[in-house]
Scaffold this motif. Structure first.
Motif, mmCIF file in Angstrom:
data_model
loop_
_atom_site.group_PDB
_atom_site.id
_atom_site.type_symbol
_atom_site.label_atom_id
_atom_site.label_comp_id
_atom_site.label_asym_id
_atom_site.label_seq_id
_atom_site.Cartn_x
_atom_site.Cartn_y
_atom_site.Cartn_z
ATOM 1 N N LEU A 1 0.853 -1.189 0.000
ATOM 2 C CA LEU A 1 0.000 0.000 0.000
ATOM 3 C C LEU A 1 0.882 1.230 0.000
ATOM 4 O O LEU A 1 1.701 1.415 0.901
ATOM 5 C CB LEU A 1 -0.901 0.023 1.240
ATOM 6 N N GLU A 2 0.726 2.056 -1.016
ATOM 7 C CA GLU A 2 1.451 3.324 -1.098
ATOM 8 C C GLU A 2 0.436 4.453 -1.059
ATOM 9 O O GLU A 2 -0.510 4.479 -1.849
ATOM 10 C CB GLU A 2 2.254 3.405 -2.388
ATOM 11 N N SER A 3 0.634 5.387 -0.161
ATOM 12 C CA SER A 3 -0.343 6.466 -0.005
ATOM 13 C C SER A 3 -0.542 7.245 -1.299
ATOM 14 O O SER A 3 -1.669 7.648 -1.625
ATOM 15 C CB SER A 3 0.076 7.405 1.128
ATOM 16 N N ASP A 4 0.525 7.448 -2.057
ATOM 17 C CA ASP A 4 0.404 8.226 -3.290
ATOM 18 C C ASP A 4 -0.425 7.519 -4.357
ATOM 19 O O ASP A 4 -0.880 8.156 -5.312
ATOM 20 C CB ASP A 4 1.790 8.544 -3.857
ATOM 21 N N ALA A 5 -0.605 6.209 -4.225
ATOM 22 C CA ALA A 5 -1.353 5.453 -5.225
ATOM 23 C C ALA A 5 -2.837 5.343 -4.882
ATOM 24 O O ALA A 5 -3.613 4.810 -5.677
ATOM 25 C CB ALA A 5 -0.763 4.052 -5.370
ATOM 26 N N VAL A 6 -3.236 5.834 -3.706
ATOM 27 C CA VAL A 6 -4.618 5.683 -3.251
ATOM 28 C C VAL A 6 -5.472 6.831 -3.763
ATOM 29 O O VAL A 6 -5.171 8.004 -3.520
ATOM 30 C CB VAL A 6 -4.671 5.617 -1.713
ATOM 31 N N ARG A 7 -6.558 6.508 -4.463
ATOM 32 C CA ARG A 7 -7.445 7.514 -5.035
ATOM 33 C C ARG A 7 -8.661 7.799 -4.156
ATOM 34 O O ARG A 7 -9.285 8.857 -4.258
ATOM 35 C CB ARG A 7 -7.905 7.070 -6.416
ATOM 36 N N GLY A 8 -9.041 6.842 -3.315
ATOM 37 C CA GLY A 8 -10.196 7.043 -2.455
ATOM 38 C C GLY A 8 -10.272 5.949 -1.406
ATOM 39 O O GLY A 8 -9.818 4.831 -1.630
ATOM 40 N N VAL A 9 -10.844 6.290 -0.249
ATOM 41 C CA VAL A 9 -10.883 5.364 0.883
ATOM 42 C C VAL A 9 -12.254 5.394 1.539
ATOM 43 O O VAL A 9 -12.817 6.469 1.783
ATOM 44 C CB VAL A 9 -9.824 5.739 1.952
ATOM 45 N N VAL A 10 -12.784 4.210 1.831
ATOM 46 C CA VAL A 10 -13.927 4.086 2.738
ATOM 47 C C VAL A 10 -13.353 3.635 4.070
ATOM 48 O O VAL A 10 -12.828 2.521 4.190
ATOM 49 C CB VAL A 10 -14.959 3.064 2.228
ATOM 50 N N ASN A 11 -13.399 4.497 5.066
ATOM 51 C CA ASN A 11 -12.729 4.254 6.338
ATOM 52 C C ASN A 11 -13.746 3.842 7.402
ATOM 53 O O ASN A 11 -14.601 4.626 7.801
ATOM 54 C CB ASN A 11 -11.992 5.525 6.777
ATOM 55 N N ARG A 12 -13.635 2.585 7.872
ATOM 56 C CA ARG A 12 -14.515 2.080 8.928
ATOM 57 C C ARG A 12 -13.700 1.449 10.063
ATOM 58 O O ARG A 12 -14.173 0.562 10.770
ATOM 59 C CB ARG A 12 -15.496 1.060 8.335
ATOM 60 N N LEU A 13 -12.480 1.922 10.233
ATOM 61 C CA LEU A 13 -11.637 1.407 11.306
ATOM 62 C C LEU A 13 -12.090 1.938 12.659
ATOM 63 O O LEU A 13 -12.482 3.103 12.775
ATOM 64 C CB LEU A 13 -10.178 1.799 11.080
ATOM 65 N N THR A 14 -11.995 1.102 13.678
ATOM 66 C CA THR A 14 -12.331 1.542 15.035
ATOM 67 C C THR A 14 -11.120 1.510 15.959
ATOM 68 O O THR A 14 -11.010 2.329 16.873
ATOM 69 C CB THR A 14 -13.447 0.683 15.635
ATOM 70 N N PHE A 15 -10.206 0.555 15.760
ATOM 71 C CA PHE A 15 -9.012 0.490 16.592
ATOM 72 C C PHE A 15 -7.969 -0.354 15.871
ATOM 73 O O PHE A 15 -8.273 -1.076 14.920
ATOM 74 C CB PHE A 15 -9.320 -0.099 17.964
ATOM 75 N N ALA A 16 -6.734 -0.249 16.336
ATOM 76 C CA ALA A 16 -5.640 -1.046 15.784
ATOM 77 C C ALA A 16 -5.287 -2.131 16.793
ATOM 78 O O ALA A 16 -4.737 -1.836 17.851
ATOM 79 C CB ALA A 16 -4.427 -0.153 15.510
#
Length: 270
Positions: free
Chosen positions: A84-99
């Motif tokens: 995963l490279e941040s510069d290659a990401v065009r869009g994100v659906v973020n549903r994270l709650t914790f690591a």
């Protein structure tokens, strides 16, 4: 690349990722929190010259999250070999709650709590790199947006124009019995659109208030729980909110809307 970030048991996120692939977003990568927490290799850079310029422009700036979103990059190698490279990401659906840190072993509960806080901070910084192209941006008070108490949501809902029930604050931590309460209905807000409505019903009139609530909460995506009340405006009263609504409630129309929302996101600054 398009990302769906979620917890491992988030069935709605898996459903959404499959639906986005069917709508020809390519590639759509689903990454759960456990996978993200077990990266084989990670690189995280902040452009020091840009941060120094920001510091000179605003000596009182505290740095951290704001700086990461503007001048940071990351590259992660996942356990399954994906990169995963941040510069290659065009869009994100973020549903994270914790690591999660359950795969690690610590000497004490205090060490575990410390590791969890540090891991959350690192994941928060990664997420902030992607915030400009993210559905539900991270917050220092939550990886997919600010987590709020029931009282805080009620205050925001009332300000947005939704009917709310009186709240009694007490130091009694026992849960009140849920039996006998009327069933709830959930509407899903995405941007300026509301999903889960059936044309012509009274609840249609609550759409502006639901959108206003999502905006005041800083959420692109929000589930608004309602319970029937014949004395309330449009026949329903606010019963809670969630940053992790079940997207399956609205079916194909939700997927169409999510696809359109992601593809309209502005390009991430590089």
């Amino acid at each position: 690349m398009w990302l769906v970030l979620c917890d491992a048991r988030d069935e709605a996120a898996h459903w959404a990722a499959a639906g986005l692939r069917e709508r020809e977003l390519d590639p759509v990568e689903l990454v759960d929190a456990g996978t993200l927490a077990r990266t084989e290799r990670s690189t995280h850079r902040i452009e020091e010259e840009r941060v120094r310029r920001q510091d000179r422009a605003d000596p009182d700036r505290t740095g951290g999250v704001d700086a990461a979103g503007d001048g940071a990059r990351f590259e992660l190698t996942l356990p399954d070999g994906r990169i995963l490279e941040s510069d290659a990401v065009r869009g994100v659906v973020n549903r994270l709650t914790f690591a999660p840190v359950h795969h690690l072993h610590f000497a004490s509960l205090a060490d575990t709590a410390y590791a969890m806080a540090e891991r959350d901070a690192l994941v928060l910084s990664w997420l902030q790199c992607l915030a400009p192209v993210m559905v539900n941006r991270p917050s220092p008070l939550g990886l997919s947006g600010t987590l709020r108490s029931g009282a805080e949501w009620t205050v925001l809902a009332a300000a947005a124009g939704l009917a709310v029930s009186p709240m009694r604050l007490t130091d009694n931590t026992r849960d009140e019995p849920a039996m006998g309460r009327p069933p709830t209905r959930t509407l899903v807000v995405l941007g300026d659109d509301v999903y889960g409505l059936h044309g012509g019903e009274a609840l249609d009139g609550l759409s502006p208030a639901c959108v206003s609530l999502a905006r005041s909460a800083g959420a692109d995506l929000l589930g608004v729980h309602l319970e029937p009340d014949e004395h309330a405006r449009h026949g329903a009263r606010f019963a809670g909110a969630t940053l992790l609504p079940d997207l399956r409630i609205a079916g194909a129309s939700m997927l169409d809307g999510l696809h359109a929302y992601l593809t309209r996101l502005p390009a991430r600054p590089r």
